[in-house]
Scaffold this motif. Structure first.
Motif, PDB file in Angstrom:
ATOM      1  N   ASN A  73       0.863  -1.182   0.000  1.00 50.58           N
ATOM      2  CA  ASN A  73       0.000   0.000   0.000  1.00 50.58           C
ATOM      3  C   ASN A  73       0.900   1.232   0.000  1.00 50.58           C
ATOM      4  N   ASP A  74       0.348   2.399   0.201  1.00 51.74           N
ATOM      5  CA  ASP A  74       1.135   3.638   0.102  1.00 51.74           C
ATOM      6  C   ASP A  74       2.186   3.779   1.199  1.00 51.74           C
ATOM      7  N   ASP A  75       1.964   3.178   2.355  1.00 47.46           N
ATOM      8  CA  ASP A  75       2.842   3.379   3.501  1.00 47.46           C
ATOM      9  C   ASP A  75       3.845   2.258   3.742  1.00 47.46           C
ATOM     10  N   TYR A  76       3.513   1.053   3.340  1.00 52.22           N
ATOM     11  CA  TYR A  76       4.416  -0.051   3.633  1.00 52.22           C
ATOM     12  C   TYR A  76       4.244  -1.208   2.653  1.00 52.22           C
ATOM     13  N   LEU A  77       5.244  -2.079   2.672  1.00 53.57           N
ATOM     14  CA  LEU A  77       5.274  -3.293   1.866  1.00 53.57           C
ATOM     15  C   LEU A  77       5.542  -4.445   2.817  1.00 53.57           C
ATOM     16  N   ILE A  78       4.740  -5.476   2.734  1.00 51.77           N
ATOM     17  CA  ILE A  78       4.995  -6.695   3.490  1.00 51.77           C
ATOM     18  C   ILE A  78       5.293  -7.793   2.485  1.00 51.77           C
ATOM     19  N   MET A  79       6.460  -8.374   2.604  1.00 45.90           N
ATOM     20  CA  MET A  79       6.826  -9.530   1.796  1.00 45.90           C
ATOM     21  C   MET A  79       6.876 -10.713   2.741  1.00 45.90           C
ATOM     22  N   GLY A  80       6.384 -11.851   2.288  1.00 44.76           N
ATOM     23  CA  GLY A  80       6.369 -12.982   3.192  1.00 44.76           C
ATOM     24  C   GLY A  80       6.344 -14.315   2.496  1.00 44.76           C
ATOM     25  N   VAL A  81       6.409 -15.344   3.317  1.00 42.67           N
ATOM     26  CA  VAL A  81       6.355 -16.721   2.838  1.00 42.67           C
ATOM     27  C   VAL A  81       5.308 -17.483   3.641  1.00 42.67           C
ATOM     28  N   ILE A  82       4.807 -18.540   3.034  1.00 42.61           N
ATOM     29  CA  ILE A  82       3.817 -19.414   3.675  1.00 42.61           C
ATOM     30  C   ILE A  82       4.427 -20.807   3.784  1.00 42.61           C
ATOM     31  N   TYR A  83       4.384 -21.362   4.990  1.00 40.87           N
ATOM     32  CA  TYR A  83       4.856 -22.717   5.245  1.00 40.87           C
ATOM     33  C   TYR A  83       3.674 -23.635   5.520  1.00 40.87           C
ATOM     34  N   LEU A  84       3.765 -24.847   5.030  1.00 44.98           N
ATOM     35  CA  LEU A  84       2.858 -25.906   5.458  1.00 44.98           C
ATOM     36  C   LEU A  84       3.333 -26.354   6.829  1.00 44.98           C
ATOM     37  N   CYS A  85       2.414 -26.475   7.793  1.00 43.04           N
ATOM     38  CA  CYS A  85       2.776 -26.808   9.176  1.00 43.04           C
ATOM     39  C   CYS A  85       1.921 -27.938   9.717  1.00 43.04           C
ATOM     40  N   GLU A  86       2.493 -28.625  10.693  1.00 43.07           N
ATOM     41  CA  GLU A  86       1.722 -29.606  11.445  1.00 43.07           C
ATOM     42  C   GLU A  86       1.773 -29.231  12.920  1.00 43.07           C
ATOM     43  N   ILE A  87       0.719 -29.571  13.634  1.00 41.52           N
ATOM     44  CA  ILE A  87       0.658 -29.300  15.069  1.00 41.52           C
ATOM     45  C   ILE A  87       1.432 -30.375  15.808  1.00 41.52           C
ATOM     46  N   LEU A  88       2.332 -29.946  16.683  1.00 43.17           N
ATOM     47  CA  LEU A  88       3.055 -30.882  17.544  1.00 43.17           C
ATOM     48  C   LEU A  88       2.318 -31.096  18.851  1.00 43.17           C
ATOM     49  N   GLU A  89       1.820 -29.977  19.433  1.00 42.86           N
ATOM     50  CA  GLU A  89       1.051 -30.087  20.673  1.00 42.86           C
ATOM     51  C   GLU A  89       0.336 -28.783  20.962  1.00 42.86           C
ATOM     52  N   GLY A  90      -0.636 -28.888  21.849  1.00 46.18           N
ATOM     53  CA  GLY A  90      -1.348 -27.710  22.309  1.00 46.18           C
ATOM     54  C   GLY A  90      -2.804 -27.695  21.880  1.00 46.18           C
ATOM     55  N   GLU A  91      -3.547 -26.817  22.542  1.00 49.99           N
ATOM     56  CA  GLU A  91      -4.936 -26.542  22.194  1.00 49.99           C
ATOM     57  C   GLU A  91      -5.040 -25.068  21.873  1.00 49.99           C
ATOM     58  N   ILE A  92      -5.909 -24.720  20.958  1.00 50.78           N
ATOM     59  CA  ILE A  92      -6.001 -23.337  20.504  1.00 50.78           C
ATOM     60  C   ILE A  92      -6.539 -22.436  21.610  1.00 50.78           C
ATOM     61  N   LYS A  93      -5.734 -21.442  21.939  1.00 49.75           N
ATOM     62  CA  LYS A  93      -6.125 -20.352  22.837  1.00 49.75           C
ATOM     63  C   LYS A  93      -5.652 -19.088  22.142  1.00 49.75           C
ATOM     64  N   LEU A  94      -6.579 -18.305  21.630  1.00 50.93           N
ATOM     65  CA  LEU A  94      -6.231 -17.141  20.834  1.00 50.93           C
ATOM     66  C   LEU A  94      -5.682 -15.995  21.679  1.00 50.93           C
ATOM     67  N   SER A  95      -4.749 -15.256  21.090  1.00 52.65           N
ATOM     68  CA  SER A  95      -4.255 -14.028  21.717  1.00 52.65           C
ATOM     69  C   SER A  95      -5.320 -12.951  21.543  1.00 52.65           C
ATOM     70  N   ASN A  96      -5.053 -11.774  22.084  1.00 49.75           N
ATOM     71  CA  ASN A  96      -6.031 -10.693  21.956  1.00 49.75           C
ATOM     72  C   ASN A  96      -6.030 -10.051  20.570  1.00 49.75           C
ATOM     73  N   GLU A  97      -5.174 -10.523  19.657  1.00 48.82           N
ATOM     74  CA  GLU A  97      -5.179 -10.046  18.272  1.00 48.82           C
ATOM     75  C   GLU A  97      -6.361 -10.589  17.471  1.00 48.82           C
ATOM     76  N   HIS A  98      -6.878 -11.739  17.904  1.00 54.53           N
ATOM     77  CA  HIS A  98      -7.919 -12.427  17.140  1.00 54.53           C
ATOM     78  C   HIS A  98      -9.133 -12.697  18.021  1.00 54.53           C
ATOM     79  N   ASP A  99     -10.324 -12.632  17.417  1.00 52.86           N
ATOM     80  CA  ASP A  99     -11.534 -12.856  18.201  1.00 52.86           C
ATOM     81  C   ASP A  99     -12.168 -14.229  17.981  1.00 52.86           C
ATOM     82  N   TYR A 100     -11.852 -14.874  16.876  1.00 57.52           N
ATOM     83  CA  TYR A 100     -12.318 -16.250  16.682  1.00 57.52           C
ATOM     84  C   TYR A 100     -11.515 -16.917  15.573  1.00 57.52           C
ATOM     85  N   TYR A 101     -11.689 -18.216  15.458  1.00 59.27           N
ATOM     86  CA  TYR A 101     -10.999 -18.993  14.423  1.00 59.27           C
ATOM     87  C   TYR A 101     -11.971 -20.007  13.849  1.00 59.27           C
TER      88      TYR A 101
END
Length: 130
Positions: A73-101
């Protein structure tokens, strides 16, 4: 001057579905993949593991690099990559950045639900081989 950031996203697949997060914002109508911006002295895979743990409380293992993406956009550029991932352990508990999944079907019908820059990046993937 345009700010440039590098970001890493994870396509976390389980039972032919993938994890999609919704950001806390009244303007946000799309889902995002978990992940975020790289910090100084981090590798892409370290960033991926840290960001996914912070956002979801999941420990993941990057399996392979899938694709690159960018957002401009006019102010910034985000370049990134996407990885295929597998879950090793844990249960989903969202941070305050996200409200649902949601676990979205790993198919073409789910692509329009993602932010446009990510949707474009994963639209070429062969979902049957993931």
């Amino acid at each position: 001057m345009t700010q440039i950031n590098f970001s890493v996203k994870g396509l976390i697949v389980r039972n032919h579905e993938f994890l999609a997060l919704h950001k806390v914002s009244s303007r946000c109508e799309y889902f995002d993949l978990p992940g975020g911006k790289m910090k100084q002295n981090e590798s892409a895979e370290e960033t991926l593991r840290r960001e996914i743990l912070e956002e979801t409380s999941l420990l993941v293992r990057p399996i392979r690099l899938l694709h690159q993406w960018d957002f401009i956009n006019d102010d910034y550029l985000i370049m990134g990559v996407i990885y295929l991932c597998e879950i090793l352990e844990g249960e989903i508990k969202l941070s305050n950045e996200h409200d649902y999944y949601e676990w979205l079907p790993l198919n073409e019908d789910s692509i329009p639900l993602l932010t446009p820059s990510l949707a474009q990046s994963i639209s070429h993937l062969n979902f049957e081989t993931l």
